[in-house]
Design a protein around this motif. Structure first.
Motif, mmCIF file in Angstrom:
data_model
loop_
_atom_site.group_PDB
_atom_site.id
_atom_site.type_symbol
_atom_site.label_atom_id
_atom_site.label_comp_id
_atom_site.label_asym_id
_atom_site.label_seq_id
_atom_site.Cartn_x
_atom_site.Cartn_y
_atom_site.Cartn_z
ATOM 1 N N ALA A 182 0.774 -1.076 -0.260
ATOM 2 C CA ALA A 182 -0.175 0.386 -0.364
ATOM 3 C C ALA A 182 1.053 1.839 0.075
ATOM 4 O O ALA A 182 0.790 2.493 1.101
ATOM 5 C CB ALA A 182 -0.891 -0.078 1.065
ATOM 6 N N VAL A 183 2.009 1.227 -0.481
ATOM 7 C CA VAL A 183 2.966 2.171 -0.906
ATOM 8 C C VAL A 183 3.014 3.160 -2.436
ATOM 9 O O VAL A 183 2.471 2.262 -3.171
ATOM 10 C CB VAL A 183 4.702 1.850 -0.973
ATOM 11 C CG1 VAL A 183 5.767 3.199 -0.517
ATOM 12 C CG2 VAL A 183 4.551 0.858 0.599
ATOM 13 N N LEU A 184 2.692 4.515 -1.773
ATOM 14 C CA LEU A 184 2.860 4.989 -2.943
ATOM 15 C C LEU A 184 3.919 5.403 -3.533
ATOM 16 O O LEU A 184 4.545 6.009 -2.942
ATOM 17 C CB LEU A 184 1.969 6.699 -2.902
ATOM 18 C CG LEU A 184 0.520 6.607 -2.757
ATOM 19 C CD1 LEU A 184 0.059 8.074 -1.981
ATOM 20 C CD2 LEU A 184 -0.765 5.933 -3.635
ATOM 21 N N SER A 185 4.233 5.391 -5.016
ATOM 22 C CA SER A 185 5.405 6.024 -5.694
ATOM 23 C C SER A 185 5.899 7.346 -6.156
ATOM 24 O O SER A 185 3.807 7.848 -5.796
ATOM 25 C CB SER A 185 5.125 5.142 -6.530
ATOM 26 O OG SER A 185 4.334 5.765 -8.420
ATOM 27 N N ALA A 186 6.201 7.879 -6.292
ATOM 28 C CA ALA A 186 6.573 9.827 -6.606
ATOM 29 C C ALA A 186 5.736 9.802 -7.583
ATOM 30 O O ALA A 186 5.155 10.863 -7.940
ATOM 31 C CB ALA A 186 7.383 10.084 -6.982
ATOM 32 N N GLU A 187 5.698 9.109 -8.782
ATOM 33 C CA GLU A 187 4.643 9.063 -9.550
ATOM 34 C C GLU A 187 3.067 9.339 -9.548
ATOM 35 O O GLU A 187 2.543 10.006 -10.290
ATOM 36 C CB GLU A 187 5.234 8.197 -11.182
ATOM 37 C CG GLU A 187 3.721 8.378 -12.504
ATOM 38 C CD GLU A 187 4.055 7.096 -13.613
ATOM 39 O OE1 GLU A 187 3.533 7.637 -14.444
ATOM 40 O OE2 GLU A 187 4.748 6.625 -12.705
ATOM 41 N N ASP A 188 3.029 8.491 -8.377
ATOM 42 C CA ASP A 188 1.267 8.775 -8.249
ATOM 43 C C ASP A 188 1.250 9.612 -7.663
ATOM 44 O O ASP A 188 0.001 10.350 -7.548
ATOM 45 C CB ASP A 188 0.894 7.064 -7.467
ATOM 46 C CG ASP A 188 1.275 6.036 -8.564
ATOM 47 O OD1 ASP A 188 0.316 6.207 -10.362
ATOM 48 O OD2 ASP A 188 1.148 4.977 -8.254
ATOM 49 N N LYS A 189 1.850 9.953 -6.471
ATOM 50 C CA LYS A 189 2.138 10.928 -5.158
ATOM 51 C C LYS A 189 1.523 12.758 -6.600
ATOM 52 O O LYS A 189 1.083 13.430 -5.796
ATOM 53 C CB LYS A 189 2.842 11.383 -4.422
ATOM 54 C CG LYS A 189 2.937 10.182 -3.436
ATOM 55 C CD LYS A 189 4.502 9.922 -2.945
ATOM 56 C CE LYS A 189 4.297 8.861 -2.002
ATOM 57 N NZ LYS A 189 5.646 9.528 -0.618
ATOM 58 N N ALA A 190 2.557 12.223 -7.975
ATOM 59 C CA ALA A 190 3.112 13.689 -8.312
ATOM 60 C C ALA A 190 0.755 13.925 -9.013
ATOM 61 O O ALA A 190 0.525 14.511 -8.967
ATOM 62 C CB ALA A 190 3.539 13.801 -9.619
ATOM 63 N N ALA A 191 0.335 12.718 -10.104
ATOM 64 C CA ALA A 191 -0.780 12.347 -10.034
ATOM 65 C C ALA A 191 -1.726 12.921 -9.134
ATOM 66 O O ALA A 191 -3.058 13.191 -9.285
ATOM 67 C CB ALA A 191 -1.006 10.709 -10.560
ATOM 68 N N LEU A 192 -1.451 12.725 -8.011
ATOM 69 C CA LEU A 192 -2.613 12.793 -6.947
ATOM 70 C C LEU A 192 -2.589 13.934 -6.880
ATOM 71 O O LEU A 192 -4.384 14.425 -6.862
ATOM 72 C CB LEU A 192 -2.505 12.027 -5.227
ATOM 73 C CG LEU A 192 -3.221 10.235 -5.537
ATOM 74 C CD1 LEU A 192 -1.989 10.202 -3.910
ATOM 75 C CD2 LEU A 192 -4.566 10.403 -5.986
ATOM 76 N N CYS A 193 -2.232 14.785 -6.493
ATOM 77 C CA CYS A 193 -2.117 16.419 -6.251
ATOM 78 C C CYS A 193 -2.783 16.988 -7.693
ATOM 79 O O CYS A 193 -3.223 18.232 -7.557
ATOM 80 C CB CYS A 193 -0.538 17.036 -5.756
ATOM 81 S SG CYS A 193 -0.240 16.498 -3.826
ATOM 82 N N ASN A 194 -1.947 16.562 -8.904
ATOM 83 C CA ASN A 194 -3.099 17.341 -9.724
ATOM 84 C C ASN A 194 -4.531 17.066 -10.068
ATOM 85 O O ASN A 194 -4.864 17.880 -10.195
ATOM 86 C CB ASN A 194 -1.918 16.334 -11.184
ATOM 87 C CG ASN A 194 -0.507 17.071 -11.517
ATOM 88 O OD1 ASN A 194 -0.360 17.692 -10.948
ATOM 89 N ND2 ASN A 194 -0.099 15.789 -11.982
ATOM 90 N N THR A 195 -4.448 15.895 -9.680
ATOM 91 C CA THR A 195 -5.975 15.649 -9.420
ATOM 92 C C THR A 195 -6.595 16.428 -8.516
ATOM 93 O O THR A 195 -7.762 17.065 -9.064
ATOM 94 C CB THR A 195 -6.513 14.107 -8.773
ATOM 95 O OG1 THR A 195 -5.892 13.422 -9.790
ATOM 96 C CG2 THR A 195 -7.908 13.533 -8.555
ATOM 97 N N ALA A 196 -6.695 16.262 -7.347
ATOM 98 C CA ALA A 196 -6.567 17.344 -6.354
ATOM 99 C C ALA A 196 -6.553 18.984 -6.693
ATOM 100 O O ALA A 196 -7.843 19.991 -6.757
ATOM 101 C CB ALA A 196 -6.110 17.310 -5.359
ATOM 102 N N SER A 197 -5.329 19.844 -7.452
ATOM 103 C CA SER A 197 -6.003 20.996 -8.425
ATOM 104 C C SER A 197 -6.908 20.776 -9.540
ATOM 105 O O SER A 197 -7.776 21.836 -9.387
ATOM 106 C CB SER A 197 -4.465 20.708 -9.060
ATOM 107 O OG SER A 197 -4.292 22.566 -9.405
#
Length: 288
Positions: A182-197
């Protein structure tokens, strides 16, 4: 509502024109058969609308009743905005800002001009309760209340609108995980913040986060893992991406249900080990 004949209306208008030409000025001329009908400006009383403010666009409000029907109502400088025991001054943008999404209101309306349908309603008076305003304000502004208070307030306001649980999905972002992790990759973290934005730019948007697994392992283990993945994504969205808790629907874990691809191949399993982040907008306000 009284209905003037064409001839009587013409006579009143001619009389008003004659008086004006002679130097006598009247602010308005009324049909004596109905004091609510104003010939100059065609002002008539409209219906009283009760419901929840489900959307706001400039000087227009969308009020949704308990049965799900919606009415568009305009506001202007003459609109009186009242709460429980007090009166907000009816002048200036600051007062109109009190009309928050999710606020239950009772609206007295009038009609102006030739259009006497409900498409031409203007609010003459808007009333709401102080407690309802406090709740709507807390949810709108994300004040420093405990998360459980925010959740309770959100659920309270949802219950006031009959179709609040019917959403349009505006976008979905999938983030993926390694087997059993259940570990997020750096790429996935960036995708999540882009989604929130992206979601931040959509008024009234909420998020629904759903966790999944592939078919590896037992049902109990996969259920726990899918929930753990969903919670990991929610924590990151709130803590790192700044998404407010009160704009998040209750997360869920779906284990191996609803696979995106076949679990018979490694590639398919990789697609199924995911968390789906759905951006939702209630159908009652979408497109206003």
């Amino acid at each position: 509502m009284a209905v003037m004949s064409q001839k009587s209306g013409v006579r009143i208008l001619l009389a008003a024109s004659a008086l004006s030409a002679s130097g006598v000025v009247f602010a308005q001329v009324q049909d004596p058969s109905d004091p609510n009908v104003v010939v100059n400006g065609r002002k008539t009383d409209g219906p009283e609308i009760k419901g929840v403010i489900s959307a706001r666009n400039g000087d227009k409000l969308k009020v949704t009743a308990e049965d799900g029907t919606s009415t568009i109502i305009a506001i202007d400088d003459a609109t009186q905005i009242r709460s429980g025991g007090g009166l907000f001054s009816s002048h200036g943008k600051r007062d109109a800002a009190a009309l928050l999404n999710g606020l239950p209101v009772s609206v007295k309306t009038v009609r102006f001009g030739a259009d006497q349908s409900n498409d031409a309603l203007v609010a003459s008076q808007i009333k709401f309760r102080n407690n309802d305003f406090k709740t709507a304000s807390m949810i709108r502004n994300g004040t420093a209340q405990r998360f459980d208070e925010q959740t309770a307030a959100t659920e309270a306001l949802k219950g006031r609108m009959a179709d609040i649980d019917k959403y349009n999905i505006k976008a979905t972002t999938n983030v993926h995980f390694d087997t059993g992790k259940a570990v997020l990759s750096a790429e996935d973290k960036a995708a999540l913040c882009n989604t929130a934005s992206s979601a931040e730019g959509m008024e009234n948007a909420l998020m629904l986060v759903v966790g999944y697994t592939d078919s590896t392992g037992g049902d109990d283990l996969n259920q726990e893992l899918s929930e753990k993945r969903a919670n990991r994504v929610i924590n990151y969205l709130q803590q790192a991406c700044g998404w407010k808790p009160y704009r998040m629907l209750t997360p869920t874990g779906m284990a191996k249900a609803d696979p995106l691809a076949s679990n018979d191949t490694p590639e398919g399993k990789a697609q199924n080990r995911r968390v789906a982040v759905n951006i939702l907008v209630s159908k009652s306000v979408d497109g206003l």
